[in-house]
Design a protein around this motif. Sequence first.
Motif, PDB file in Angstrom:
ATOM      1  N   GLY A 210       0.781  -1.229   0.000  1.00  0.00           N
ATOM      2  CA  GLY A 210       0.000   0.000   0.000  1.00  0.00           C
ATOM      3  C   GLY A 210       0.807   1.272   0.000  1.00  0.00           C
ATOM      4  N   ARG A 211       2.129   1.191  -0.115  1.00  0.00           N
ATOM      5  CA  ARG A 211       2.975   2.376  -0.032  1.00  0.00           C
ATOM      6  C   ARG A 211       3.192   3.056  -1.382  1.00  0.00           C
ATOM      7  N   PHE A 212       2.906   2.386  -2.458  1.00  0.00           N
ATOM      8  CA  PHE A 212       3.014   3.023  -3.776  1.00  0.00           C
ATOM      9  C   PHE A 212       2.101   2.319  -4.765  1.00  0.00           C
ATOM     10  N   THR A 213       1.793   3.044  -5.823  1.00  0.00           N
ATOM     11  CA  THR A 213       1.009   2.494  -6.920  1.00  0.00           C
ATOM     12  C   THR A 213       1.896   2.448  -8.157  1.00  0.00           C
ATOM     13  N   CYS A 214       1.368   1.883  -9.216  1.00  0.00           N
ATOM     14  CA  CYS A 214       2.144   1.772 -10.454  1.00  0.00           C
ATOM     15  C   CYS A 214       1.226   2.071 -11.628  1.00  0.00           C
ATOM     16  N   VAL A 215       1.757   2.753 -12.629  1.00  0.00           N
ATOM     17  CA  VAL A 215       1.028   3.026 -13.866  1.00  0.00           C
ATOM     18  C   VAL A 215       1.927   2.672 -15.034  1.00  0.00           C
ATOM     19  N   ALA A 216       1.324   2.545 -16.213  1.00  0.00           N
ATOM     20  CA  ALA A 216       2.111   2.169 -17.392  1.00  0.00           C
ATOM     21  C   ALA A 216       1.587   2.862 -18.635  1.00  0.00           C
ATOM     22  N   GLY A 217       2.500   3.136 -19.552  1.00  0.00           N
ATOM     23  CA  GLY A 217       2.161   3.678 -20.865  1.00  0.00           C
ATOM     24  C   GLY A 217       2.658   2.733 -21.936  1.00  0.00           C
ATOM     25  N   ILE A 218       1.917   2.642 -23.036  1.00  0.00           N
ATOM     26  CA  ILE A 218       2.245   1.719 -24.124  1.00  0.00           C
ATOM     27  C   ILE A 218       2.433   2.513 -25.406  1.00  0.00           C
ATOM     28  N   GLY A 219       3.562   2.304 -26.070  1.00  0.00           N
ATOM     29  CA  GLY A 219       3.827   2.975 -27.339  1.00  0.00           C
ATOM     30  C   GLY A 219       3.206   2.237 -28.508  1.00  0.00           C
ATOM     31  N   SER A 220       3.341   2.809 -29.691  1.00  0.00           N
ATOM     32  CA  SER A 220       2.808   2.185 -30.901  1.00  0.00           C
ATOM     33  C   SER A 220       3.671   1.003 -31.316  1.00  0.00           C
ATOM     34  N   ALA A 221       3.074   0.085 -32.069  1.00  0.00           N
ATOM     35  CA  ALA A 221       3.823  -1.043 -32.619  1.00  0.00           C
ATOM     36  C   ALA A 221       4.751  -0.532 -33.717  1.00  0.00           C
ATOM     37  N   VAL A 222       5.997  -1.025 -33.703  1.00  0.00           N
ATOM     38  CA  VAL A 222       6.978  -0.651 -34.721  1.00  0.00           C
ATOM     39  C   VAL A 222       7.648  -1.915 -35.245  1.00  0.00           C
ATOM     40  N   ALA A 223       8.293  -1.776 -36.384  1.00  0.00           N
ATOM     41  CA  ALA A 223       8.939  -2.921 -37.016  1.00  0.00           C
ATOM     42  C   ALA A 223      10.426  -2.924 -36.693  1.00  0.00           C
ATOM     43  N   GLY A 224      10.865  -3.853 -35.844  1.00  0.00           N
ATOM     44  CA  GLY A 224      12.282  -4.019 -35.554  1.00  0.00           C
ATOM     45  C   GLY A 224      12.780  -3.196 -34.389  1.00  0.00           C
ATOM     46  N   LEU A 225      13.878  -3.677 -33.786  1.00  0.00           N
ATOM     47  CA  LEU A 225      14.459  -2.997 -32.624  1.00  0.00           C
ATOM     48  C   LEU A 225      15.009  -1.622 -32.962  1.00  0.00           C
ATOM     49  N   SER A 226      15.341  -1.383 -34.217  1.00  0.00           N
ATOM     50  CA  SER A 226      15.899  -0.084 -34.580  1.00  0.00           C
ATOM     51  C   SER A 226      14.902   1.048 -34.369  1.00  0.00           C
ATOM     52  N   ALA A 227      13.616   0.726 -34.317  1.00  0.00           N
ATOM     53  CA  ALA A 227      12.585   1.753 -34.095  1.00  0.00           C
ATOM     54  C   ALA A 227      12.027   1.715 -32.674  1.00  0.00           C
TER      55      ALA A 227
END
Length: 367
Positions: A210-227
């Motif tokens: 109960g001492r902290f919460t967590c949130v998350a953001g998701i980016g767009s799908a991309v092709a390959g690790l270079s992006a």
Amino acid sequence: MGTRQADGKAVGHVLAQGVTNWTTAGTIPAKPEIGFKARVCVPIRWRGGLLGLLIVLDADGALTTSELAAMTASAQELAALMIAVHGPPVAAADRAREAAVDDLLAGEPEVRRAAIQALADGEPGPLGRHVRAVAAEVRDRGEPGPSHVTIALRHALSAQAATDLGHKALYRVRARGVALVLCTSSPATEHDVDRFAAQLIHRVEDVSDGRFTCVAGIGSAVAGLSAAWSSYRQARLACRAAGQLLPSPVVRWSELGTLGILLRLPPEELRIEMLPDELRRLLAVDRNRRLTATLRAYLDTGGSGPAASVALHIHRTTLYYRLDRIAELTGLDLSDGRTRLTLHMGLQLLDFIQIEETRRRNPVSEP
């Protein structure tokens, strides 16, 4: 804790006592609501670094001084054995891998190329060519120690079943969050990625006590690790909006709309004086913010009087009276499309400025 694996709430209660900073034996109090009985804990340390915890059930407080001394001696012996068997607390290979993930998400193309090669060299098979970045951030409710947060993040990552999506998760744990790059052989659905992020949040919070919460953001799908860096930048912005500008603890970049533009503004520029003059005129004459709330509902519903009155739980006549008062007090023409756009974005900017002012008072490291 016995031979069975401790659940997240028990781990969170133990960490909440500050055991990662202990240098000698101490008592962990009982917590009946989760079925946790009192225990004695002795930190297992090697050259000052924490390797683990030796925990013995002591529900009745019956352990003697000599038994506590024996536990301390055993912890010292265990430290030597753990180093001999498992090596130092933080493996060099793990540090190097997480550093490579940092480089992967950096803006320099040459650095990214070297990181991709380093990450590929450590894999038994090819990494998936479908890539999605996730940024998670811890937000305080109490006063957790940094070790508590870090352990919660690493616990969540170790428990996260990568096979659920058939993906490989590359990650970098930071002081207050984690950067993840999900690699899949075929495109992951929005539902599956949302579920992955929600499970990660649940596992972090399960250990938080109960001492902290967590949130998350998701980016767009991309092709390959270079992006991947591009998707991660989007994920970071979405993470900043999660649970604050938008109510959900998991937010996708694709959900941000105009907020995505505002979130790109430099934090140091987010001050009240940056608001459009049209909105500042309204705020100057609306001290109780009733007219501002009315305008927000009206604009959020696309200028629909019936929908706005329902959202505000007021009669439609009252709504139109308030809108007329806004026009009278400020000189604004609410039938003008450009004025509406300016006011609507200004209200979103106002929310963001207020959140950033809170963040300045309670700074955290970026995920």
